[in-house]
Enzyme design. Structure first.
Site, PDB file in Angstrom:
ATOM      1  CG  HIS A   1      39.896 -17.654   9.434  1.00 49.43           C
ATOM      2  ND1 HIS A   1      38.544 -17.437   9.351  1.00 49.43           N
ATOM      3  CD2 HIS A   1      40.119 -18.074  10.704  1.00 49.43           C
ATOM      4  CE1 HIS A   1      37.971 -17.732  10.516  1.00 49.43           C
ATOM      5  NE2 HIS A   1      38.910 -18.110  11.353  1.00 49.43           N
TER       6      HIS A   1
ATOM      7  CD  GLU B   1      35.149  -9.938  17.303  1.00 45.40           C
ATOM      8  OE1 GLU B   1      33.909  -9.789  17.437  1.00 45.40           O
ATOM      9  OE2 GLU B   1      35.693 -11.054  17.284  1.00 45.40           O
TER      10      GLU B   1
END
Lengths: 329, 351
Positions: B129, B60
């Site tokens: 999440h 990322e």
């Protein structure tokens, strides 16, 4: 008369050193009010890269970037003015020594976070590749970058896409005051680590500017032939303190003997001796070159001195695009 | 205008952008995979090619920096994270490079990079999440942060992000992906910094964002049936914020409730209420209020999430209280004929 390659390399190294020594000499005047990371002693990789890269190739760098910027053709006056915080600086006074840019010379930018411009350079290479253009991107890094995650992430993508990018690593053995021995396992080679990531890696003596040039030029040729990303490790040594104008061999993290051993390998003295002995230059060339450099450096400092500071309103510009800035008012 | 889901509107925006300008890139983990990031990138690679629409390594931070470099090199990249939480690995590149580049080089270079971050919730998404750290990004000078609620705004704001000249954090809530609405065909841009009035009213100003704007709309409609009139502003843009719209509404109503889609402490609602307290003090007829996610991570077990989120009934009760009234919120609760941890019948898990 056109300079020979060795003459160019020597002149570029002399020029970088003269600039850095002038900064060191004048730092106590307190007019350069920002950290400075000098490249004295490790001018050779920068000069070699500057000669091996084409003017249209791009480069990015890190906190110790003066030499890279100058060797790539960055404007000296704009750099000295930037270090002085002036409006005429290459970042209009917003970046200082650690943020240099000269887009006309292909020096896209240096930033102050170790490893921070590594993916930026890879992204520039991706843009060049997608545009079908032949230029490459040189990412100047140091040994500590091989300890950042972003290097391995970026190298992996560069290898995956066979991007036209050259990672040029100056291994000067220290990250601030921390030697390689406390940062990486004994016996590991930086070039081998890079190679394991899929970069074609070579290593050499970073205080031998001609050898450095040969390695970089060979890597650049492989990139131009479409052979994908390359890594060149050059062993060298920083003479002054990590940050600032002084020597720091007395504070205990490295020994005066180690420094003297590296100083004996001074890349400028080595090439000067070699060229004088072989007739590649004479003393008149040396005097004329040094004199011209001194005049240029003096003129750059005079320019910086004479330049205005940015107005206070500039502290609040260039944050968002004009379109977005307008709706924040 | 054609009707489409929020997810389809995102996909439409990407397709329009890719067709309009060869500089547009769309990438991220799973972008060309069979599920296509909840359908938002389905088929794009087949149409526009693997050079411009591609998957990426699980890297990322570098892939964000590569987006910065690509943007500096003349491209307009769109990077997608299937959860905001994954983007936390890229904060160095977002904050130190994307947000600062224009400033630290004195305006030499801009970074038109769009980073889509999908906000998770419910169905056991759990602590890592389901975070909405919108205020972190809104705090950083140089970033734009948008959180659209409707399909029309999702498409128009995404196109504005792609074709603007700033790095943009584009927050899209997973629970909005199946919300349907009308959206114009083809290319259009909705400028940042403009709130949308979802309901016009006179008694209370309600400022909300993202999924909370939908919850607030249910609450406001419920109260309207009881004779209470709320001015509901969907913020759309968290930085820049549409202060003129908020000011004008609060000056009329004298009351302000902010429904935040993130955690309470250090949040966007606090910023808006601070603004009202310092700039609109003389116009306020009651203390401002906020509703936000509690200062706790979201747990996984449905038993632990039942009372975690702000829902329409909480908003309705808070508004009524601000007006010295009470309201029976039973119909709001009864209107949801599905468990609390899913957005609707359409969602069967897993992600």
């Amino acid at each position: 008369m056109t300079a020979t390659l060795p003459q160019r390399l020597l002149r570029d190294m002399l020029r970088i050193r003269a600039v850095e020594e002038a900064i060191a000499e004048r730092y106590a005047e307190q007019k350069m009010r920002c950290p400075v990371h000098l490249s004295i002693g490790q001018e050779a990789p920068a000069a070699a890269a500057g000669a091996a890269l084409a003017p249209t190739d791009l480069a990015v760098s890190g906190h110790r970037a003066h030499a890279h910027y100058l060797a790539k053709g960055g404007d000296l006056k704009a750099m000295i003015a930037e270090i002085h915080g002036k409006a005429t600086g290459c970042c209009s006074g917003k970046g200082g020594s650690m943020h240099l840019t000269d887009l006309s010379a292909g020096f896209v930018g240096s930033t102050a976070i170790v490893g921070g411009t590594v993916p930026v350079g890879v992204g520039l290479a991706l843009a060049r590749q997608l545009a079908g253009r032949g230029e490459m991107v040189c990412v100047f890094i140091g040994d500590a970058v091989l300890e950042t995650g972003v290097f391995y992430e970026s190298a992996n993508f560069a290898a995956l896409r066979r991007l036209p990018v050259l990672f040029l690593c100056e291994n000067n053995l220290y990250s601030v005051y921390s030697p390689l021995s406390v940062r990486q396992p004994a016996g590991r080679s930086l070039a081998e680590a890079a190679s394991a990531m899929g970069l074609n890696a070579t290593a050499g003596d970073g205080n031998d500017v001609l050898a450095s040039h040969d390695l970089i030029a060979a890597a650049a040729a492989r990139i131009r032939r479409g052979e994908g990303p390359q890594f060149v490790e050059l062993a060298t040594y920083r003479w002054r303190e990590h940050c600032g104008p002084m020597f720091d061999n007395d504070i205990g993290y490295r020994s005066p003997a180690e420094f003297e051993a590296w100083r004996a390998l001074d890349p400028i003295a080595r090439l000067t001796r070699q060229l004088l002995a072989g007739g590649g230059i004479d003393n008149a060339w040396l005097a004329a070159t040094s004199g011209a450099i001194k005049d240029e450096v003096d003129a750059a400092f005079a320019f910086a001195d004479a330049s205005p500071f940015p107005g206070p309103e500039a502290a609040f510009t260039d944050i968002w695009s004009p379109e977005v800035a307008a709706c924040r008012r | 205008m054609p009707s489409m889901t929020y997810g389809e509107a995102i996909r439409d925006a990407l397709a329009v952008a890719l067709a309009r300008d060869p500089a547009v890139l769309v990438y991220g983990l799973g972008t060309p995979d069979p599920k296509g990031v909840f359908g938002t990138t389905l088929g794009l690679q087949a149409t526009f090619g693997a050079d411009r629409v591609f998957d990426m390594p699980t890297s990322e931070n570098a892939m964000t920096g590569i987006g910065v470099g690509a943007a500096l090199g003349g491209l307009r990249p769109v990077l997608t994270h299937q959860r905001l939480d994954f983007a936390l690995l890229s904060l160095d590149q977002i904050v130190n490079n994307a947000a600062k580049w224009r400033f630290m080089f004195g305006g030499r270079g801009s970074v038109p990079l769009t980073i889509r971050m999908i906000l998770g919730r419910g169905w056991g998404q759990g602590p890592t999440h389901s975070q909405n750290l919108q205020s972190w990004f809104a705090h950083v000078p140089g970033l734009c942060v948008v959180a659209p609620t409707t399909p029309e705004d999702a498409k128009g704001l995404l196109l504005n992000a792609i074709f603007g000249e700033d790095p943009v954090i584009f927050l899209e809530h997973r629970w909005l992906h199946n919300v349907t609405g009308e959206a114009p065909e083809g290319f259009y841009r909705i400028p940042f910094g403009q709130a949308r009035r979802l309901r016009a009213g006179a008694d209370v100003t309600v400022v909300a964002m993202s999924l909370m704007s939908l919850e607030a709309a249910h609450a406001v409609d419920h109260l309207a049936r009881e004779g209470l009139s709320c001015d509901l502003l969907d913020l759309r843009s968290l930085n820049p914020i549409d202060w003129p719209a908020i000011d004008a509404s609060v000056r009329r109503t004298g009351r302000l409730l902010v429904v935040d889609a993130g955690q309470e402490t250090g949040g966007v609602a606090g910023e808006i209420i601070a603004h009202a307290a310092t700039r609109l003090w003389g116009d306020l007829r009651a203390p401002p209020r906020r509703l936000a996610m509690p200062d706790a991570p979201e747990a996984t077990s449905p038993a632990l999430t039942a009372a975690y989120h702000v829902r329409a009934e909480h908003i309705a009760a808070a508004i009524a209280e601000m007006l010295g009234r009470s309201t029976d919120t039973t119909p709001l609760v009864a209107a949801r004929r599905f468990p609390h941890d899913v957005p609707g019948d359409w969602f069967r898990g897993p992600f």
